[in-house]
Enzyme design. Structure first.
Site, mmCIF file in Angstrom:
data_model
loop_
_atom_site.group_PDB
_atom_site.id
_atom_site.type_symbol
_atom_site.label_atom_id
_atom_site.label_comp_id
_atom_site.label_asym_id
_atom_site.label_seq_id
_atom_site.Cartn_x
_atom_site.Cartn_y
_atom_site.Cartn_z
ATOM 1 N N ARG A 54 13.469 15.708 0.904
ATOM 2 C CA ARG A 54 12.977 14.579 0.108
ATOM 3 C C ARG A 54 12.901 15.021 -1.339
ATOM 4 O O ARG A 54 12.312 16.067 -1.638
ATOM 5 C CB ARG A 54 11.622 14.072 0.585
ATOM 6 N N SER A 150 10.502 6.686 2.595
ATOM 7 C CA SER A 150 9.259 6.016 2.973
ATOM 8 C C SER A 150 8.658 5.259 1.793
ATOM 9 O O SER A 150 9.271 4.341 1.263
ATOM 10 C CB SER A 150 8.274 7.030 3.559
ATOM 11 N N ASP A 308 7.312 2.304 8.804
ATOM 12 C CA ASP A 308 6.739 3.210 9.798
ATOM 13 C C ASP A 308 5.221 3.324 9.649
ATOM 14 O O ASP A 308 4.565 3.893 10.524
ATOM 15 C CB ASP A 308 7.408 4.587 9.767
ATOM 16 N N ARG A 309 4.664 2.770 8.572
ATOM 17 C CA ARG A 309 3.213 2.762 8.389
ATOM 18 C C ARG A 309 2.687 1.334 8.403
ATOM 19 O O ARG A 309 3.437 0.389 8.157
ATOM 20 C CB ARG A 309 2.821 3.452 7.076
ATOM 21 N N ALA A 405 -3.254 8.808 7.001
ATOM 22 C CA ALA A 405 -2.356 8.191 6.026
ATOM 23 C C ALA A 405 -1.631 6.996 6.642
ATOM 24 O O ALA A 405 -0.424 6.832 6.503
ATOM 25 C CB ALA A 405 -1.362 9.221 5.511
ATOM 26 N N LYS A 417 5.460 7.723 14.086
ATOM 27 C CA LYS A 417 4.672 6.569 13.660
ATOM 28 C C LYS A 417 5.570 5.339 13.611
ATOM 29 O O LYS A 417 6.744 5.417 13.254
ATOM 30 C CB LYS A 417 4.001 6.828 12.313
#
Length: 611
Positions: A54, A150, A308-309, A405, A417
């Protein structure tokens, strides 16, 4: 060993790079003689870790770009072929989000795997991160790659790797992959033209997404109640990919459609209406709340850009908004998952839930009261998902994995997640409560009444100087001559060092210490002598030792503090929580404030070090 010059590094880059945009960036820096910037971009290669890659998207070996994606893919494919049985036939799953360059990064990844002889299970269109780990597990693929950053800023992107079990990689896989990337660093092929038409590439979007939504339907509890609910809610995907997937998931549960924030509904890699595309950030849900206020709607839900969150906020009876913390949502999900498991006749003792070590201890208390299995893990879903899979192999039923988180793994169809499934489960619970005239906030209050009140203060200190960062942790670990702070004298006979941890924080006795940097753990600290000899093999932590700093303290007043360095930012992060077993909010808030001040004054010395 001879160090290559900056200009020679630049020439090597220009000899390898075929992307006109990044070539032009390096050529411009060479022409202007900006060796400082060239050093920054070229000298230190981007590091492959358990999260994959990343970084900011620009030229250079230290950044994410077409060249470094090709190198990573060549190394990963070689390592997978070497270590995973029948890897070529099982293939790789590849997906991507909507960020700048994600489309081409995904295709360059596919090219490298095809050149290695792999089958490619491809998601050619933008999609949510959970689709890749789901497909890896469903198709029994050798590995998977999701191109996403993300909720990072718009100029970042990432390369997220899943292994054959569908979970993120954990050590020592990352080290093996990193070594293989170095072996295969020089890019071989840049040709992505017509890659979707290669006979070894299969578009798996329809069968995999059909299977994904079918698996999630196992979590539906009362379809008639879902279909009849009058609950309304506003949804934002934060300019990300989530909207169509959230809509289909809610429909599959029989739930009514959301009211979308129109300015944020469509994917936009520039995230124009938010300064930072993270639902946790202050102000990120302001547009959603304003729309809810205008339409007299009392619930707001959100996904982060790669879905994903999951985040949620609820309007209180006084008209204010309660923004649920990640830990509060974790407790809510845990209680609801327990209800669902019991309705499915899963024995409490066979139900497993885990969270990260920096998340709330409320889940541990719930497990102790209710009888389900609980474990905490190191930070990150790579640890939680692999722990839950191991428990499943031992006969446990996977209930929940979560991190503070706002990451939630519910059920076992995705070993990571999954904000899309979490969203539908949350709305289903809200609909049931709405039918009873209750709110999700009421549900949370009932949990506090039963398990005690938990309040937290998670924050960080900016510390760009790595030497100063080390000094802070060395002072906490080995002490100073401060006369007003009582410290331990733990003499480790096998290492020769003396650990001098503080024995109080804010005046509260320390009851537990765990230091994952030096490999030390002790319980009931305040019930033992302050001066002890520690022999080899004694006071060893359950978790593996880390090269980064991470220390946890617990105090007798129900406090828990974890301090750690960030792997990606110049931050000293801390996670502080206080539990009051009698649900005394005032006392809990006072203790939290006292301990928070002590972190800055007693442990970090923030004022003296100007942090």
């Amino acid at each position: 060993m001879t160090t290559i010059s900056t200009l020679d590094l630049a020439q090597r880059w220009l000899a390898e790079d075929k992307d006109p945009k990044t070539r032009a960036q390096i050529e411009g820096l060479v022409a202007s003689g900006n060796e400082e910037q060239l050093e920054l971009l070229l000298r230190t290669p981007i590091e492959f870790g358990t999260a994959g890659l990343r970084a900011r998207m620009e030229a250079g070996y230290s950044r994410l770009n077409q060249l470094t994606v090709i190198s990573a893919s060549q190394g990963l494919s070689a390592y997978a072929e070497r270590t995973v049985p029948h890897a070529l036939e099982r293939g790789v799953v590849i997906g991507h989000d909507h960020r700048h360059n994600s489309h081409v990064f995904a295709r360059l990844t596919a090219r490298a795997f095809l050149d290695r002889g792999f089958r490619v299970h491809f998601f050619p269109q933008i999609g949510p991160t959970p689709q890749v780990p789901f497909a890896v597990k469903q198709l029994k693929a050798a590995c998977g790659v999701m191109i996403t950053a993300s909720h990072n800023p718009k100029n970042d992107n990432g390369y997220k790797v899943y292994w054959e079990n569908g979970a993120q990689i954990k050590p020592p896989l990352d080290e093996g992959i990193a070594a293989c990337i170095e072996e295969h660093r020089e890019p071989r092929s840049w040709d992505v033209e017509g890659i979707e038409h290669d006979e070894r590439v299969e578009d798996v979007t329809v069968p995999m997404m059909d299977a994904y939504f079918a698996e999630a339907q196992k979590l539906v509890q009362d379809v008639e109640l879902n279909q009849s609910t009058l609950l309304q809610y506003v949804y934002t995907p934060m300019h990300g990919v989530g909207a169509p997937f959230a809509a289909r998931m809610l429909s599959s549960f029989g739930l009514p459609p959301f009211v979308a924030v129109p300015e944020q509904e469509q994917p936009d890699p520039d995230f124009p209406t938010v300064s930072f595309p993270n639902p946790e950030e202050k102000g990120a849900l302001d547009m959603a709340k304003s729309l809810a206020d205008a339409q007299n709607i009392g619930l707001v839900i959100a996904n982060d850009p790669d879905a994903d969150r999951f985040a949620a906020a609820e309007k209180q009876r006084d008209g204010s908004w309660l923004m649920f913390t990640g830990d509060q949502l974790g407790a809510i999900f845990a209680a609801y998952v327990l209800e669902m498991a019991r309705s499915a006749r899963v024995p409490d003792a066979k139900l497993a839930m885990v969270n990260s070590t920096v998340s709330s201890r409320m889940l541990e208390t719930m497990a102790r009261v209710e009888g389900f299995y609980y474990a905490d893990t190191l930070t990150g879903f790579k640890w939680m998902a692999n722990e839950l899979e191991a428990l499943q192999n031992q006969g446990y039923f996977i209930g929940l994995g979560y991190e503070e988180a706002i990451g939630y793994m519910i059920h076992d169809h995705v070993l990571d997640k999954d904000g899309v499934t979490a969203l539908a489960v949350f709305v289903q619970l809200a609909a049931r409560l709405h039918a009873k005239g209750q709110t999700v906030g009421d549900y949370l209050e009932s949990l506090y009444a039963k398990y005690g009140y938990y309040t937290s203060a998670n924050s960080y200190f900016l510390c760009p100087d790595p030497v100063k960062m080390d000094q802070i942790f060395l002072r906490i670990r080995y002490g100073t001559a401060e006369p007003d702070i009582e410290r331990s004298e733990y003499r480790r006979t096998h290492t020769g060092d003396v650990l001098r941890y503080p024995l109080t924080i804010g005046g509260f006795p320390v009851s537990y210490i765990r230091d994952l940097t030096v490999g030390f753990e002790m319980r009931d600290v305040d019930k033992q002598a302050a001066s002890l000899d520690i022999a080899e093999g004694e006071c060893l932590p359950q978790f593996p030792v880390s090269s980064s700093h991470m220390i946890t303290f617990e105090t007798r007043n129900g406090g828990r503090l974890t301090m750690r360095t960030s792997g990606t930012e110049p931050k000293l992060k801390y996670y502080l929580e206080v539990r009051n077993s009698s649900n005394d909010r005032t006392k809990a808030a006072q203790d939290l404030n006292t301990m928070s001040q002590a972190v800055a004054a007693e442990l970090v010395h923030a004022k003296e070090d100007r942090l």
